[in-house]
Design an enzyme around this catalytic site. Structure first.
Site, PDB file in Angstrom:
ATOM      1  N   HIS A  16      34.659   9.463   6.982  1.00 23.34           N
ATOM      2  CA  HIS A  16      35.013  10.860   7.253  1.00 23.34           C
ATOM      3  C   HIS A  16      36.432  11.144   6.771  1.00 23.34           C
ATOM      4  O   HIS A  16      37.335  10.341   7.016  1.00 23.34           O
ATOM      5  CB  HIS A  16      34.903  11.116   8.761  1.00 23.34           C
ATOM      6  CG  HIS A  16      35.060  12.556   9.138  1.00 23.34           C
ATOM      7  ND1 HIS A  16      36.291  13.152   9.257  1.00 23.34           N
ATOM      8  CD2 HIS A  16      34.153  13.511   9.422  1.00 23.34           C
ATOM      9  CE1 HIS A  16      36.119  14.426   9.600  1.00 23.34           C
ATOM     10  NE2 HIS A  16      34.824  14.668   9.710  1.00 23.34           N
ATOM     11  N   HIS A  42      32.562  22.446   9.922  1.00 18.66           N
ATOM     12  CA  HIS A  42      31.415  21.553  10.149  1.00 18.66           C
ATOM     13  C   HIS A  42      30.078  22.253  10.217  1.00 18.66           C
ATOM     14  O   HIS A  42      29.046  21.594  10.219  1.00 18.66           O
ATOM     15  CB  HIS A  42      31.611  20.790  11.467  1.00 18.66           C
ATOM     16  CG  HIS A  42      32.740  19.812  11.407  1.00 18.66           C
ATOM     17  ND1 HIS A  42      33.932  20.027  12.030  1.00 18.66           N
ATOM     18  CD2 HIS A  42      32.848  18.629  10.778  1.00 18.66           C
ATOM     19  CE1 HIS A  42      34.748  19.011  11.795  1.00 18.66           C
ATOM     20  NE2 HIS A  42      34.115  18.153  11.026  1.00 18.66           N
ATOM     21  N   ARG A  80      46.455  28.673   3.559  1.00 17.12           N
ATOM     22  CA  ARG A  80      45.655  27.477   3.731  1.00 17.12           C
ATOM     23  C   ARG A  80      46.335  26.640   4.816  1.00 17.12           C
ATOM     24  O   ARG A  80      47.342  25.960   4.573  1.00 17.12           O
ATOM     25  CB  ARG A  80      45.560  26.700   2.411  1.00 17.12           C
ATOM     26  CG  ARG A  80      44.344  25.791   2.262  1.00 17.12           C
ATOM     27  CD  ARG A  80      44.408  24.594   3.151  1.00 17.12           C
ATOM     28  NE  ARG A  80      43.188  23.798   3.092  1.00 17.12           N
ATOM     29  CZ  ARG A  80      42.373  23.610   4.139  1.00 17.12           C
ATOM     30  NH1 ARG A  80      42.627  24.199   5.295  1.00 17.12           N
ATOM     31  NH2 ARG A  80      41.322  22.823   4.024  1.00 17.12           N
ATOM     32  N   CYS A 115      45.607  25.973  -4.385  1.00 20.20           N
ATOM     33  CA  CYS A 115      44.937  24.957  -3.591  1.00 20.20           C
ATOM     34  C   CYS A 115      44.034  24.114  -4.496  1.00 20.20           C
ATOM     35  O   CYS A 115      43.407  24.637  -5.421  1.00 20.20           O
ATOM     36  CB  CYS A 115      44.103  25.608  -2.498  1.00 20.20           C
ATOM     37  SG  CYS A 115      43.372  24.382  -1.399  1.00 20.20           S
ATOM     38  N   TYR A 134      42.136  15.560  -1.176  1.00 23.90           N
ATOM     39  CA  TYR A 134      42.864  15.819  -2.424  1.00 23.90           C
ATOM     40  C   TYR A 134      42.895  14.603  -3.345  1.00 23.90           C
ATOM     41  O   TYR A 134      43.929  14.224  -3.886  1.00 23.90           O
ATOM     42  CB  TYR A 134      44.275  16.362  -2.138  1.00 23.90           C
ATOM     43  CG  TYR A 134      44.201  17.608  -1.298  1.00 23.90           C
ATOM     44  CD1 TYR A 134      43.672  18.782  -1.842  1.00 23.90           C
ATOM     45  CD2 TYR A 134      44.560  17.626   0.038  1.00 23.90           C
ATOM     46  CE1 TYR A 134      43.527  19.920  -1.070  1.00 23.90           C
ATOM     47  CE2 TYR A 134      44.414  18.766   0.824  1.00 23.90           C
ATOM     48  CZ  TYR A 134      43.907  19.907   0.256  1.00 23.90           C
ATOM     49  OH  TYR A 134      43.752  21.018   1.021  1.00 23.90           O
TER      50      TYR A 134
HETATM   51  N1  MTE Z   1      51.864  22.330   4.937  1.00 25.82           N
HETATM   52  C1  MTE Z   1      51.626  22.191   6.261  1.00 25.82           C
HETATM   53  N2  MTE Z   1      52.641  21.875   7.065  1.00 25.82           N
HETATM   54  N3  MTE Z   1      50.376  22.384   6.766  1.00 25.82           N
HETATM   55  C2  MTE Z   1      49.307  22.705   5.955  1.00 25.82           C
HETATM   56  O1  MTE Z   1      48.178  22.876   6.445  1.00 25.82           O
HETATM   57  N4  MTE Z   1      48.542  23.117   3.650  1.00 25.82           N
HETATM   58  C3  MTE Z   1      48.784  22.704   2.270  1.00 25.82           C
HETATM   59  C4  MTE Z   1      50.171  23.141   1.802  1.00 25.82           C
HETATM   60  N5  MTE Z   1      51.166  22.810   2.775  1.00 25.82           N
HETATM   61  C5  MTE Z   1      49.536  22.830   4.554  1.00 25.82           C
HETATM   62  C6  MTE Z   1      50.863  22.651   4.093  1.00 25.82           C
HETATM   63  C7  MTE Z   1      47.796  23.178   1.322  1.00 25.82           C
HETATM   64  S1  MTE Z   1      46.360  22.282   1.187  1.00 25.82           S
HETATM   65  C8  MTE Z   1      48.047  24.236   0.483  1.00 25.82           C
HETATM   66  S2  MTE Z   1      46.929  24.674  -0.689  1.00 25.82           S
HETATM   67  C9  MTE Z   1      49.289  25.012   0.599  1.00 25.82           C
HETATM   68  O2  MTE Z   1      50.135  24.536   1.631  1.00 25.82           O
HETATM   69  C10 MTE Z   1      48.980  26.467   0.875  1.00 25.82           C
HETATM   70  O3  MTE Z   1      50.141  27.217   0.992  1.00 25.82           O
HETATM   71  P1  MTE Z   1      50.063  28.717   1.514  1.00 25.82           P
HETATM   72  O4  MTE Z   1      49.298  28.726   2.818  1.00 25.82           O
HETATM   73  O5  MTE Z   1      51.462  29.177   1.643  1.00 25.82           O
HETATM   74  O6  MTE Z   1      49.308  29.499   0.463  1.00 25.82           O
HETATM   75 MO    MO Z   2      45.094  23.167  -0.464  1.00 26.95          MO
END
Ligand code: MTE
Ligand code: MO
Length: 482
Positions: free
Chosen positions: A40, A64, A144, A196, A334
């Protein structure tokens, strides 16, 4: 599910750790997920539900709720749950406890955002909005969030901690910096895209199902980021020398944490962090305003040209290390796997963490399925194009007949960018002649970057079970009216 044994709450509860096996209750079923934890993407996070009902967690991580996930869970079913055995104190309590996590979400969010998931909040603007401005407006920039928004920090109390692993980085002094001290470094602004890794995942699923939020083409935005260079700050704490004193990775930790208290975290190689030409920033302003809560107030990292996951929001701690961040977002999520790999046979260590992104483009207008007026004899197409690693867009090709004939789009670059440091996108526009009797237009776009990288024609050749880095030719079909 007749014939399976009936288990009581107390029996399930004994299986609450990797040693005792991990059983969970969902609705009226009992499941043994011990072997699944290593597969997972959430890994150990599943242990919060160990030995008890996972319904409240599933309610929060609503990603989910897909037939595939339910089928996967059913395959691990070992019994039925005796619902009458649930103790009073277990009933409904989790909901309350876990609901509190959401009290820091912004009061309001732009109503035009298309919500992919409410908790944690994940939303994208309709792609048509993206072509309006070179700089995506803050309140329409996709969000996101992997976790609940952390409590708002008082900018006066805020501290950025810089720590290091013992035994490396000779001469590096761990330090805490206030926001004011950070702003005393030379301040700089750059226009950069954040995209993203899951942008356009939705259309990768049209070939074969994928796991993750169903982003269309809007999980990307281009903003003007103002902050200080990470390399200046790291030099200030004493990072120097040819091999940076054995430091290999720079880990960033956010203030947002999961139900077990571990925070969002990701890392980049020290070479990226220290390269002044990579423009990695600690950012406090987005498009000239304090960075909004959803985008990381009061401070976030921007790693231009890289997958969005590395641009850690609400950053509160930087760790100089010999290792990548231990987080699931660095070690499991990722990452790109070949098409024969799925959640049942994945070996997460067999693939590298994504850093720079590939060349990308998408059609934002016209809107898929709409009817376009072609009485002028022309149709106008608009979209975005961008590439990772600082590469510029050298060309965008468009077609309105599914890729038989092509023409070249006009690129708008509102701002000059330095060679090999092209972090912003190119919005593009094409006005293409169209014959009156067409009926339907099958619009396609594809871009080429300054390293001659091109986009693959179909999702088939790049399909991966997490639906990441979809940069196949973008296709939009519309009807025509004279
Ligand atoms: N940073 C923190 N602290 N928490 C998060 O969930 N998401 C990441 C990144 N930084 C995330 C994070 C992801 S997967 C992406 S694609 C981008 O932040 C999205 O940035 P935004 O929400 O400002 O568009
Ligand atoms: Mo992302």
């Amino acid at each position: 599910k007749d014939g399976l044994p009936l288990y009581s709450f107390d029996e399930v509860k004994k299986h609450d750790s990797s040693e005792n096996g991990v059983w969970v209750i969902y609705n009226k079923g009992v499941y043994d997920i011990t072997g699944f934890i290593s597969k997972h993407p959430g890994g150990e996070l599943l242990l919060v539900g160990a030995g008890r009902a996972i319904d409240p967690y599933w309610k929060i991580y609503s990603v989910h709720h897909s037939p595939e996930t339910h089928a996967l869970l059913e395959s691990m079913r070992i019994g039925n749950y005796d619902t009458s055995s649930t103790p009073e104190e277990e009933k409904g309590e989790d909901d309350g406890e876990l609901d509190n996590q959401w009290s820091n979400e912004p009061q309001s969010r732009h109503p035009a955002l298309l919500c992919n998931q409410e908790k944690p909040f994940n939303a994208e603007p309709p792609p048509a909005i993206l072509t309006g401005d070179f700089h995506t407006p803050n309140d329409l920039f996709y969000v996101r969030n992997h976790l609940p928004v952390p409590p708002r920090v008082d900018p006066k109390e805020y501290r950025l901690e810089i720590a290091k692993e013992t035994g490396i980085g000779e001469g590096v002094e761990p330090i805490e910096l206030s926001l004011e001290e950070i702003k005393a470094f030379p301040v700089t602004s750059i226009s950069a895209v954040v995209q993203c890794g899951g942008n356009r995942r939705h259309s990768m699923a049209s070939y074969k199902p994928v796991r993750g939020l169903s982003w269309k083409g809007g999980a990307i935005g281009n903003a003007r980021w103002t902050g200080v260079r990470l390399c200046d700050v790291l030099k200030h704490v004493g990072v120097s020398g040819g091999n940076y004193g054995g430091i290999k990775h720079v880990q960033f930790e956010g203030l947002d944490a999961d139900a077990m208290g571990s925070c969002y975290s990701a890392s980049i190689p020290i070479e990226t962090a220290m390269d002044p030409n990579r423009d990695v920033l600690l950012v406090f302003q987005m498009n000239g305003e304090d960075i909004p809560i959803d985008h990381g107030y009061p401070l976030r990292v921007i790693v231009p040209g890289a997958v969005g996951a590395r641009s850690v929001k609400w950053v509160s701690r930087i760790v100089l290390s010999t290792e990548e961040s231990p987080s699931i977002w660095q070690r499991r999520d990722y990452k790109l796997f070949p098409s024969n790999v799925d959640i049942n046979n994945v070996d997460y260590e067999s693939s590298e963490a994504m850093q720079d992104m590939p060349v990308q483009s998408a059609i934002c207008l016209p809107i898929p399925g709409s009817t376009v007026d072609i009485s002028s004899g022309f149709v106008t197409l608009r979209g975005y194009a961008w590439s990772g690693g600082g590469r510029s867009i050298s060309r965008v090709d468009v077609s309105i007949n599914g890729g038989k004939d092509w023409s070249v789009a006009k690129l708008h670059s509102n701002e000059s960018q330095k060679p090999n440091r092209v972090w912003a996108w190119s919005l593009w526009e094409a006005t293409v002649p169209v014959s009156a009797c067409t009926g339907q237009l099958d619009i396609v776009c594809k871009a080429m970057d300054s390293s001659c990288n091109t986009q693959p024609e179909n999702v088939e050749s790049i399909w991966n079970f997490r639906g990441l880095a979809n940069n196949a030719w973008h296709r939009v079909s519309v009807k025509t009216a004279n």
